[in-house]
Design a protein around this motif. Structure first.
Motif, PDB file in Angstrom:
ATOM      1  N   TYR A  56       0.818  -1.213   0.000  1.00 21.49           N
ATOM      2  CA  TYR A  56       0.000   0.000   0.000  1.00 21.49           C
ATOM      3  C   TYR A  56       0.855   1.268   0.000  1.00 21.49           C
ATOM      4  N   GLY A  57       2.134   1.122   0.329  1.00 26.58           N
ATOM      5  CA  GLY A  57       3.025   2.282   0.335  1.00 26.58           C
ATOM      6  C   GLY A  57       3.154   2.905   1.715  1.00 26.58           C
ATOM      7  N   GLY A  58       3.597   4.166   1.756  1.00 25.36           N
ATOM      8  CA  GLY A  58       3.876   4.839   3.020  1.00 25.36           C
ATOM      9  C   GLY A  58       2.661   5.517   3.611  1.00 25.36           C
ATOM     10  N   ALA A  59       2.925   6.285   4.657  1.00 23.96           N
ATOM     11  CA  ALA A  59       1.852   6.997   5.357  1.00 23.96           C
ATOM     12  C   ALA A  59       2.392   8.319   5.880  1.00 23.96           C
ATOM     13  N   GLN A  60       1.502   9.142   6.368  1.00 21.75           N
ATOM     14  CA  GLN A  60       1.858  10.418   6.977  1.00 21.75           C
ATOM     15  C   GLN A  60       1.332  10.428   8.402  1.00 21.75           C
ATOM     16  N   VAL A  61       2.180  10.868   9.335  1.00 22.42           N
ATOM     17  CA  VAL A  61       1.823  10.865  10.752  1.00 22.42           C
ATOM     18  C   VAL A  61       1.820  12.298  11.260  1.00 22.42           C
ATOM     19  N   THR A  62       0.782  12.658  12.004  1.00 20.19           N
ATOM     20  CA  THR A  62       0.672  13.976  12.617  1.00 20.19           C
ATOM     21  C   THR A  62       0.578  13.827  14.125  1.00 20.19           C
ATOM     22  N   LEU A  63       1.357  14.648  14.842  1.00 16.22           N
ATOM     23  CA  LEU A  63       1.342  14.653  16.304  1.00 16.22           C
ATOM     24  C   LEU A  63       0.771  15.972  16.791  1.00 16.22           C
ATOM     25  N   SER A  64      -0.223  15.909  17.663  1.00 16.71           N
ATOM     26  CA  SER A  64      -0.762  17.110  18.298  1.00 16.71           C
ATOM     27  C   SER A  64      -0.899  16.848  19.791  1.00 16.71           C
ATOM     28  N   ILE A  65      -0.630  17.892  20.583  1.00 15.89           N
ATOM     29  CA  ILE A  65      -0.652  17.780  22.044  1.00 15.89           C
ATOM     30  C   ILE A  65      -1.432  18.961  22.593  1.00 15.89           C
ATOM     31  N   LYS A  66      -2.341  18.695  23.526  1.00 16.45           N
ATOM     32  CA  LYS A  66      -3.146  19.766  24.078  1.00 16.45           C
ATOM     33  C   LYS A  66      -3.462  19.456  25.534  1.00 16.45           C
ATOM     34  N   SER A  67      -3.441  20.510  26.369  1.00 18.81           N
ATOM     35  CA  SER A  67      -3.755  20.318  27.780  1.00 18.81           C
ATOM     36  C   SER A  67      -5.216  19.922  27.932  1.00 18.81           C
ATOM     37  N   THR A  68      -5.517  19.213  29.021  1.00 20.71           N
ATOM     38  CA  THR A  68      -6.890  18.738  29.220  1.00 20.71           C
ATOM     39  C   THR A  68      -7.864  19.885  29.422  1.00 20.71           C
ATOM     40  N   ASN A  69      -7.352  21.068  29.841  1.00 19.72           N
ATOM     41  CA  ASN A  69      -8.246  22.222  29.975  1.00 19.72           C
ATOM     42  C   ASN A  69      -8.368  23.015  28.679  1.00 19.72           C
ATOM     43  N   GLY A  70      -7.656  22.584  27.633  1.00 19.41           N
ATOM     44  CA  GLY A  70      -7.789  23.208  26.323  1.00 19.41           C
ATOM     45  C   GLY A  70      -7.061  24.521  26.146  1.00 19.41           C
ATOM     46  N   LEU A  71      -6.284  24.978  27.143  1.00 18.21           N
ATOM     47  CA  LEU A  71      -5.674  26.302  27.078  1.00 18.21           C
ATOM     48  C   LEU A  71      -4.378  26.308  26.273  1.00 18.21           C
ATOM     49  N   VAL A  72      -3.530  25.308  26.475  1.00 17.43           N
ATOM     50  CA  VAL A  72      -2.226  25.305  25.818  1.00 17.43           C
ATOM     51  C   VAL A  72      -2.029  24.008  25.051  1.00 17.43           C
ATOM     52  N   GLY A  73      -1.189  24.065  24.045  1.00 17.69           N
ATOM     53  CA  GLY A  73      -0.908  22.879  23.259  1.00 17.69           C
ATOM     54  C   GLY A  73       0.183  23.133  22.257  1.00 17.69           C
ATOM     55  N   GLN A  74       0.513  22.107  21.508  1.00 16.25           N
ATOM     56  CA  GLN A  74       1.571  22.225  20.522  1.00 16.25           C
ATOM     57  C   GLN A  74       1.268  21.303  19.350  1.00 16.25           C
ATOM     58  N   LEU A  75       1.455  21.841  18.134  1.00 20.29           N
ATOM     59  CA  LEU A  75       1.248  21.081  16.914  1.00 20.29           C
ATOM     60  C   LEU A  75       2.597  20.838  16.253  1.00 20.29           C
ATOM     61  N   PHE A  76       2.726  19.712  15.559  1.00 25.19           N
ATOM     62  CA  PHE A  76       3.985  19.360  14.942  1.00 25.19           C
ATOM     63  C   PHE A  76       3.767  19.076  13.457  1.00 25.19           C
TER      64      PHE A  76
END
Length: 712
Positions: A56-76
């Motif tokens: 099937y070939g390769g894939a693309q992976v996305t990582l996202s991180i967010k605090s449980t209160n929704g205030l802070v986070g980081q996207l990669f």
């Protein structure tokens, strides 16, 4: 874990009865480790990503991180992955499953709390995707907490704001929490670069990403609803593990207040509140121009760099998110920003009085000594030149005043200083910086910032101009027996040829500002030696001599029209002059060296000319060659041993405990010289051979390789 499956007609043809998942890709064994470490190192995120068929070939992976209160986070940014055959998952003699042991170590969280870590994998052929999440608690010694981000409230202006109106800034007005369905604080990790750690806190409106473009990763932005307008006031409230060295603003910083946890320890942990006006982030080379951008970044630096930057607050329109502190080769400080060509912008900085003091700039002269300028670069990152810009200064009074706008020290009145604003038009990219004007440099005869190799023999001074391919320049003055003491006597940034004759007691100077017209004065004694230095801080070298027989150093200050001499008791018979700026206040400190004992005595101008005499460096037969060899602004105790050409230095940056030695050139006939001959901010080891008339130097900017320049 939840799975999103894209099914096609191919599914009916596949024998999937042995397959545990109803998709062509799935994530398993998601783990997060090292989130609770004390050192602040990166977190490791691991997962197995599986595909039903290796072809099937390769894939693309996305990582996202967010605090449980929704205030802070980081996207990669998305990552492209490839699969290897998973032989354990043999389906038929033909069909093989694929597997990728995916690992990500780019997350270095700063703010503590509970975070949801989400990994999404999508096959590049579009057959399916899968998402897996886990919750992790971040605790670390260097951590902090984002308490809130608020936006200014003005009910009457809501309709205007929705149509690109500008919200008026009122620090005592009403503020409300940001709408976490619209924006959150992005990029809240510890970014380390060149000894500095920054904590970027930018608002971003991609609140629930699956795939994030590279453009969105480059620029944190907000572009929805009531937050659309540039010029909207925002308030960031956060607890930090220590007082930041300085603060950067993406948008205009209007106010900040630092409240230490313990009032008697202002540099320890505490609370930081920063008010920032959003700006319009125009950029070049992207598909979308977002309407607004806002954020701030506490900056933590090492002890040596912090001495220079502490308390400096910088902000800009930040047209591009690549905003970073920058120190140019000539020591000027500022921000490196990028922007659209010909777009008007500004750089705003708060410069506290304490910082001016460290730079050796008198407060009442600061507006004359600080310069606003920009350096433009072409696509090949080559400089297109530096130009001055429109600059304004606003005096802020703290201490016993009423300043609560820029409050960096403990207490309620804040710091004294200047708010400087530099207005300019962008090229792309552009470096916008501030700094001091060039101080006089001994030996820089052509004013290019680099000392020029020079020698004096038989009444003739020869200098090789570094700014003109080391073209030779010659002048005859002083006569036989003269001692060269060239310096910038007229304050134009160029060293003036000068010679002192200890027999006739005559100082002869050729002023560069007067077409090298001769000027002279009689001073000193028959046995005196000339001393080079600016003892009154006006940018002009002052005539001075050292009388070892009487143990006295005498100066004639240019600020007093050379009419009055000032003498101080210092050293005695056998002692040698060793005057230099040892305390980095811009004034030459009177100093002497005793070869027999290796003892130095220095009168520090910053301490009321109090003697500083504990340093012992060198010994019998050596010659003092003080200079700033480690580029910290303070002269180091360097000595030269003519027999063998050995140089030994006690570095101020090493707290005067480390002695570094270099052997390589020199003999008893050579005269050692300290100077910055390659304009890298460090004094270079150099010597002049009066017989061969060759100037030798080991320049720090070229790895201390030996270079000889003929002065015939």
């Amino acid at each position: 874990m939840k799975t999103a499956v894209v099914l096609t007609g191919l599914l009916a043809a596949l024998a999937i009865s042995a397959q545990a998942h109803l998709g062509f890709i799935w994530i398993s064994d998601l783990t997060v480790t090292n989130a609770d470490n004390a050192t602040g190192s990166n977190v490791t995120i691991q997962a197995n990503i599986n595909e039903y068929h290796i072809e099937y070939g390769g894939a693309q992976v996305t990582l996202s991180i967010k605090s449980t209160n929704g205030l802070v986070g980081q996207l990669f940014p998305p990552e492209n992955i490839t699969f290897v055959t998973n032989s354990v998952s043999l389906k038929t003699p033909v069909w093989y499953a694929g597997i990728c042991a995916w690992t990500n170590t780019t997350w270095n969280p700063y703010f503590q709390g509970d975070y949801v870590v989400t990994v999404t994998a999508t096959l590049t052929n579009g057959l399916g995707s899968d998402t897996s999440s886990t919750t992790v608690t971040v605790t670390r010694a260097y951590g902090g907490t984002m308490n809130s981000v608020k936006v200014a409230v003005d009910v009457s202006a809501t309709a205007v704001k929705m149509n690109n109106g500008v919200q008026a800034y009122n620090p005592t007005g009403v503020w409300e929490d940001i709408d976490l369905d619209r924006v959150f604080v992005h990029s809240i990790g510890r970014n380390a670069d060149q000894g500095a750690v920054s904590i970027p806190c930018n608002l971003m409106n991609n609140t629930n990403p699956v795939f994030v473009s590279e453009e969105q990763m480059d620029i944190a932005y907000m572009d929805t609803g009531a937050y659309k307008t540039n010029g909207t006031p925002f308030r960031f409230d956060m607890d930090l593990h220590a007082r930041p060295t300085s603060i950067m603003g993406f948008g205009e910083i209007m106010r900040f207040v630092w409240t230490p946890t313990v009032a008697t320890n202002p540099a320890g942990s505490g609370n930081l509140v920063v008010d920032v006006l959003s700006c319009q982030p125009w950029r070049t080379g992207y598909a979308t121009n977002f309407s607004a951008h806002v954020g701030c970044a506490p900056l933590f630096m090492g002890e040596e760099d912090a001495e220079l930057m502490e308390g400096m607050i910088m902000s800009t329109t930040a047209h591009y998110m690549d905003v970073s502190p920058d120190i140019s080769e000539d020591g000027r400080m500022g921000l490196m920003v990028k922007g659209q060509s010909n777009a008007p912008s500004y750089l705003k900085a708060f410069i506290p009085d304490a910082m001016l003091e460290r730079m050796g700039i008198p407060v009442d002269r600061a507006t004359n000594l600080l310069a606003g300028y920009v350096t433009h670069y072409n696509a090949a990152t080559n400089s297109e030149g530096t130009v001055t810009v429109d600059t304004s200064y606003n005096r802020i009074v703290g201490g016993g005043g009423t300043n609560v706008v820029y409050a960096y020290t403990s207490g309620t009145n804040g710091d004294s200083g200047y708010v400087a604003r530099f207005n300019f038009n962008f090229h792309s990219p552009v470096a916008a910086q501030i700094g001091t004007i060039s101080a006089f440099v001994i030996g820089d005869f052509d004013g290019d910032g680099a000392d020029d190799p020079a020698g004096y023999q038989g009444g003739q001074l020869i200098a090789a101009f570094s700014g003109d391919g080391y073209r030779l320049f010659g002048s005859v003055l002083g006569g036989s027996g003269g001692i060269e003491c060239s310096a910038d006597f007229d304050g134009d940034g160029k060293a003036d040829p000068a010679v002192y004759n200890p027999t006739t007691r005559r100082l002869a100077v050729l002023f560069s500002t007067q077409s090298y017209a001769l000027w002279g004065m009689t001073m000193g004694c028959a046995g005196c030696v000339p001393v080079v230095g600016d003892f009154d801080g006006d940018g002009k070298a002052d005539p001075a001599v050292y009388d070892a027989a009487l143990g006295q150093m005498v100066t004639w200050l240019s600020t007093l029209s050379y009419s009055t001499s000032r003498g101080v008791a210092l050293g005695g018979t056998g002692w040698l002059n060793a005057s230099a700026d040892y305390d980095n206040d811009g004034l030459t400190d009177q100093g002497v060296f005793e070869p027999a004992s290796g003892r130095w005595i220095v009168l520090l101008s910053s301490h009321g000319w109090a003697p500083y005499g504990w340093v012992t460096a060198g010994g019998a037969g050596v010659v003092p060659v003080p200079g700033d060899y480690d580029a910290d602004g303070k002269a180091d105790f360097m000595v030269y041993q003519p027999d063998g050409g050995v140089w030994l230095c006690t570095f101020s940056r090493e707290n005067y405990t480390r002695i570094a030695g270099l052997t390589g050139f020199g003999d008893p006939t050579m005269t050692p010289r300290a100077g910055d001959y390659d304009a890298d901010g460090k004094a270079d080891m150099a010597a002049y051979d009066p017989v061969a008339r060759i100037f030798y130097a080991r320049m720090s900017g070229s790895g201390y390789r030996l270079r000889g320049i003929s002065l015939y």
